[in-house]
Design a protein around this motif. Sequence first.
Motif, short mmCIF file in Angstrom:
data_model
loop_
_atom_site.label_atom_id
_atom_site.label_comp_id
_atom_site.label_asym_id
_atom_site.label_seq_id
_atom_site.Cartn_x
_atom_site.Cartn_y
_atom_site.Cartn_z
N ARG A 49 0.87 -1.18 0.00
CA ARG A 49 0.00 0.00 0.00
C ARG A 49 0.91 1.23 0.00
O ARG A 49 1.30 1.74 1.05
CB ARG A 49 -0.91 0.01 1.21
CG ARG A 49 -1.94 1.14 1.14
CD ARG A 49 -2.95 1.00 2.25
NE ARG A 49 -3.93 2.06 2.13
CZ ARG A 49 -4.45 2.70 3.17
NH1 ARG A 49 -4.09 2.37 4.39
NH2 ARG A 49 -5.31 3.65 2.97
N PRO A 50 1.27 1.71 -1.20
CA PRO A 50 2.24 2.80 -1.28
C PRO A 50 1.73 4.09 -0.64
O PRO A 50 0.56 4.43 -0.74
CB PRO A 50 2.45 2.99 -2.78
CG PRO A 50 1.91 1.76 -3.42
CD PRO A 50 0.85 1.24 -2.52
N ARG A 51 2.63 4.77 0.00
CA ARG A 51 2.34 6.08 0.59
C ARG A 51 2.30 7.11 -0.53
O ARG A 51 3.04 7.02 -1.50
CB ARG A 51 3.46 6.42 1.58
CG ARG A 51 3.23 7.69 2.37
CD ARG A 51 2.14 7.43 3.40
NE ARG A 51 2.21 8.35 4.51
CZ ARG A 51 1.33 9.35 4.69
NH1 ARG A 51 0.34 9.54 3.86
NH2 ARG A 51 1.45 10.13 5.73
N ARG A 52 1.42 8.06 -0.42
CA ARG A 52 1.41 9.20 -1.34
C ARG A 52 2.01 10.39 -0.60
O ARG A 52 1.92 10.49 0.62
CB ARG A 52 0.00 9.55 -1.80
CG ARG A 52 -0.58 8.49 -2.73
CD ARG A 52 -1.90 8.92 -3.33
NE ARG A 52 -1.79 10.07 -4.19
CZ ARG A 52 -1.41 10.05 -5.47
NH1 ARG A 52 -1.09 8.92 -6.03
NH2 ARG A 52 -1.35 11.15 -6.18
N ALA A 53 2.62 11.28 -1.35
CA ALA A 53 3.22 12.47 -0.75
C ALA A 53 2.96 13.66 -1.67
O ALA A 53 2.76 13.50 -2.87
CB ALA A 53 4.71 12.27 -0.55
N ARG A 54 2.96 14.83 -1.06
CA ARG A 54 2.72 16.07 -1.82
C ARG A 54 3.86 17.04 -1.52
O ARG A 54 4.26 17.21 -0.36
CB ARG A 54 1.40 16.68 -1.40
CG ARG A 54 1.02 17.92 -2.17
CD ARG A 54 -0.38 18.34 -1.79
NE ARG A 54 -0.81 19.45 -2.60
CZ ARG A 54 -1.37 20.55 -2.11
NH1 ARG A 54 -1.57 20.66 -0.81
NH2 ARG A 54 -1.74 21.51 -2.92
N CYS A 55 4.35 17.68 -2.58
CA CYS A 55 5.42 18.65 -2.41
C CYS A 55 4.87 19.90 -1.71
O CYS A 55 3.82 20.42 -2.08
CB CYS A 55 6.01 19.03 -3.77
SG CYS A 55 7.30 20.28 -3.66
N ARG A 56 5.60 20.35 -0.72
CA ARG A 56 5.18 21.53 0.04
C ARG A 56 5.39 22.82 -0.75
O ARG A 56 4.83 23.85 -0.41
CB ARG A 56 5.94 21.58 1.36
CG ARG A 56 5.60 20.39 2.25
CD ARG A 56 6.45 20.37 3.51
NE ARG A 56 6.18 19.15 4.27
CZ ARG A 56 6.93 18.72 5.25
NH1 ARG A 56 8.01 19.38 5.60
NH2 ARG A 56 6.61 17.61 5.89
#
Length: 197
Positions: A49-56
């Motif tokens: 279950r891959p983590r999602r990330a968002r650029c700040r």
Amino acid sequence: MVTVEVDPVRVESRLATGAIGCPTCRNGVLGGWGYARARQIEGLSDPVRPRRARCRACAVTHVLLPVTVFLRRAYAAERIWAALTARAEGAGHRRIGAGLGMPAATVRGWLRRAAQRLEAIRSWFLGIAVTAGVDVRIPDGSGCPWRDALAAVATATAAIRFRFGAAGLFGAVMPDRVAVAASGGRLLAPEWPPPRS
């Protein structure tokens, strides 16, 4: 897509401290942003279950894929690497598929994609070896493009082990994981290798 280590606790720690840079804008850092859908990967015991990330900084989202899987592949990197290694030893796709317990057509697809870029794989991973290593010995050509490409990955693996230790930055330093990490998980993707800058 960003390749990260297998341990979700370390990934969360790195996200919380802003230790994962944004590959899009190169200025920002990634922060947690939910999860991608879970999927079962053949060769791994638990679903991924891959983590999602968002650029700040630029607000672009990325999926953080563990170093044990290639992008858009339903099999673990270790199993795909075993197929590529068997091909370098002279086996055909039917025998490889039977030996690994997977469809021959799937193996044939991987082998065809890899065969189209053996020289690119060789030169890319020799570049990784020279960048990571100290006094790297470039392997002599064997006359077989498959063996030469895999020898380049083995050289890169040895250089990374020498520099960062057997545990490395993403976990155990093994050829399949080096292939995933150094290609950004895209070794068998259509857009790989990226143009050199």
